[in-house]
Design an enzyme around this catalytic site. Structure first.
Site, PDB file in Angstrom:
ATOM      1  N   SER A 146      10.828   4.147  12.163  1.00  0.00           N
ATOM      2  CA  SER A 146      11.957   4.926  11.692  1.00  0.00           C
ATOM      3  C   SER A 146      11.558   5.836  10.528  1.00  0.00           C
ATOM      4  O   SER A 146      10.661   6.660  10.678  1.00  0.00           O
ATOM      5  CB  SER A 146      13.108   3.994  11.325  1.00  0.00           C
ATOM      6  OG  SER A 146      14.310   4.705  11.232  1.00  0.00           O
ATOM      7  N   ASP A 316      17.111   4.402  22.708  1.00  0.00           N
ATOM      8  CA  ASP A 316      17.156   4.572  21.258  1.00  0.00           C
ATOM      9  C   ASP A 316      18.131   5.686  20.886  1.00  0.00           C
ATOM     10  O   ASP A 316      17.949   6.843  21.268  1.00  0.00           O
ATOM     11  CB  ASP A 316      15.765   4.903  20.726  1.00  0.00           C
ATOM     12  CG  ASP A 316      15.621   4.655  19.244  1.00  0.00           C
ATOM     13  OD1 ASP A 316      16.620   4.829  18.515  1.00  0.00           O
ATOM     14  OD2 ASP A 316      14.519   4.289  18.812  1.00  0.00           O
ATOM     15  N   HIS A 349      16.368   1.167  19.027  1.00  0.00           N
ATOM     16  CA  HIS A 349      15.693   1.287  17.735  1.00  0.00           C
ATOM     17  C   HIS A 349      15.282  -0.057  17.131  1.00  0.00           C
ATOM     18  O   HIS A 349      14.160  -0.214  16.654  1.00  0.00           O
ATOM     19  CB  HIS A 349      16.615   2.026  16.757  1.00  0.00           C
ATOM     20  CG  HIS A 349      15.893   2.814  15.721  1.00  0.00           C
ATOM     21  ND1 HIS A 349      15.143   3.931  16.008  1.00  0.00           N
ATOM     22  CD2 HIS A 349      15.811   2.652  14.379  1.00  0.00           C
ATOM     23  CE1 HIS A 349      14.635   4.431  14.907  1.00  0.00           C
ATOM     24  NE2 HIS A 349      15.016   3.670  13.904  1.00  0.00           N
TER      25      HIS A 349
END
Length: 374
Positions: A146, A316, A349
Site C-alpha cells: 500500500s 483490490d 488489499h
C-alpha cells in the site's frame, strides 16, 4: 537484507520491515531469532511482546508494525522470512501509536503534523535505510504494501535509496489511485476530506478522535457505504481473512496520520497524477517548488536494472487493476529479466498482509524472488 513497508488501515500510514541474513543487534529495530521463552501478549506493550516473543522468537523493540503480524507465525511474512535466515527490521510511520516522539515537538503541537507522504519520501525512508545500512553493511531488499509501495516508488524515481538497495517487492501497489473504487475512500476523497478537516484547524487526523469520528459517521450515512463491514468498505472484498484476524486487526487500527497526508492522498485520487503536495495557491507552490504546479514523480526514472517484484489482486478496491496497469506501463522499459509480475485474481488489499493462504500464494514467491537476487 529485506525491507518491508506497509500501511495501517483505514488511514494509509505505513510501517517497514527490513530483513538481513545476519543477527545484528540495534535498539531501533526488531531483530528476530528463535527463543524458547514466551510472554503474555498485550498490544500496548509493543510489537515484540505482543506478536513476536510470544511465538518463541528473540526480539528487540523498534516501533509498532503490528499489521504484518496478525496471523499465526507460520502465516506471517516477517517470521517466515526470519525462519529462512533473514534478519527482520520493522519501522513505523510517524504519528502512529509508537512513533509519536520528536526532538522538539509534541503531538499536541500542530507543527508536529505538518507533513505528508512527501516527507516520508524525502526524510523518513532514507533515514531508515541509512540506519540499517550503517548497522549491517548490506544492501537492502525492500517489501512494500500500500502506502509503503507509494513512497518507495517515489523515492526510487528521485534516485534515492538506490545505492543501498538490492531489490524491491511491491504488494498491492498504489502509485496511482484514479480508479480506486472502495466506497468509503472515493466518497472521502471527493468530499475533500483533508481540506474540510483543515478548515476546522485539525492537524492530526485521528479516526478515533471526536471530530474525525463525526465526519466519518456523516460519510457512513451514504447508502453506498456499509460501515458495518469496515474492512470491505476500505479495501474491497477480501477472500481469505479469518474472522479472528480481522478482530485483532480492528483492535489495532485505525491509527493517526496527519491531515496534510490525507489531503495529499486525496489529491492523487482526484487529479490522477503522482505529484508532490499541491498547496493550491500558485504563490505557495512557487515558494516550495519554484513553479506554479507541484513536480511530478516520474516513475520511468527508476533504474531499469533494479530487480522488482510486483503482485496485485483482481478484487483490490484500493489498488485497482487499471491503476496497476498504469504503473506497469510506466515501467514498460524496465529490463525484462529484472521485473517479475504476479496477478492474484481473488485477492483484495488486506489479503496480502493478513490472508491465511498468503504464504502459499504470495510469500513463497517473494522468498523465491529474494533468493534469486542474493
Amino acid at each position: 537484507m529485506v525491507f518491508l513497508g506497509f500501511m495501517q488501515f483505514s488511514v494509509l500510514s505505513l510501517c517497514f520491515i527490513v530483513l538481513t541474513t545476519f543477527p545484528y543487534q540495534a535498539s531501533s529495530r526488531v531483530s528476530f531469532g528463535r527463543n524458547q521463552n514466551g510472554v503474555n501478549p498485550h498490544l500496548d506493550d509493543g510489537i515484540c511482546a505482543s506478536a513476536v516473543i510470544v511465538h518463541g522468537y528473540k526480539c528487540q523493540e523498534l516501533q509498532d508494525g503490528m499489521t504484518w503480524l496478525m496471523n499465526p507465525p507460520e502465516q506471517d511474512l516477517p517470521l517466515i522470512l526470519a525462519d529462512h535466515g533473514f534478519d527482520v527490521w520493522i519501522a513505523n510511520t510517524r504519528g502512529t501509536r509508537h512513533s509519536r516522539r520528536h526532538v522538539s515537538l509534541d503531538p499536541s503541537n500542530p507543527a508536529f503534523w505538518n507533513w505528508s507522504w512527501d516527507e516520508l519520501v524525502i526524510y523518513d525512508l532514507p533515514a531508515v535505510f541509512d540506519y540499517v545500512f550503517s548497522q549491517t553493511g548490506q544492501k537492502i531488499n525492500y517489501v512494500g504494501h500500500s502506502l509503503g509501495t507509494l513512497i518507495a516508488l517515489a523515492s526510487f524515481s528521485e534516485g534515492k535509496l538506490i545505492n543501498q538497495l538490492k531489490s524491491a517487492a511491491l504488494l498491492s501497489p498504489i502509485a496511482y489511485l484514479s480508479h480506486m473504487n472502495t466506497a468509503l475512500g472515493v466518497i472521502a476523497a471527493k468530499s475533500f476530506i483533508g481540506e474540510i478537516t483543515t478548515l476546522f484547524g485539525l492537524a492530526e487526523f485521528n479516526p478515533k478522535g471526536l471530530p474525525v469520528d463525526a465526519f466519518l459517521k456523516s460519510l457512513c450515512a451514504d447508502p453506498r457505504i456499509d460501515c458495518y463491514d469496515l474492512m470491505t468498505a476500505l479495501t474491497g472484498k477480501n477472500c481469505c481473512l479469518n474472522s479472528s484476524t480481522v478482530e485483532r486487526f480492528l483492535m489495532n487500527e485505525p491509527q493517526s496520520t496527519s491531515t496534510k497526508n490525507m489531503v495529499h492522498l486525496a489529491q492523487i485520487v482526484r487529479h490522477g497524477v503522482l505529484a508532490k503536495f499541491n498547496y493550491v495557491r500558485p504563490d505557495y507552490n512557487i515558494m516550495h517548488y519554484g513553479e506554479i504546479f507541484p513536480p511530478i514523480y516520474n516513475l520511468s526514472n527508476i533504474p531499469h536494472d533494479l530487480p522488482l517484484f510486483i503482485s496485485y489482486g483482481g478484487q483490490d478496491a484500493l489498488s485497482d487493476v487499471r491503476d496497476v496497469e498504469n504503473l506497469l506501463d510506466r515501467l514498460k522499459f524496465h529490463d525484462v529479466d529484472k521485473r517479475s509480475i504476479q496477478f492474484v485474481k481473488d485477492y483484495a488489499h488486506a489479503d496480502y498482509i493478513m490472508g491465511f493462504n498468503a504464504k502459499d500464494i504470495v510469500y513463497n514467491s517473494v522468498l523465491s524472488f529474494f533468493n534469486q537476487v542474493l
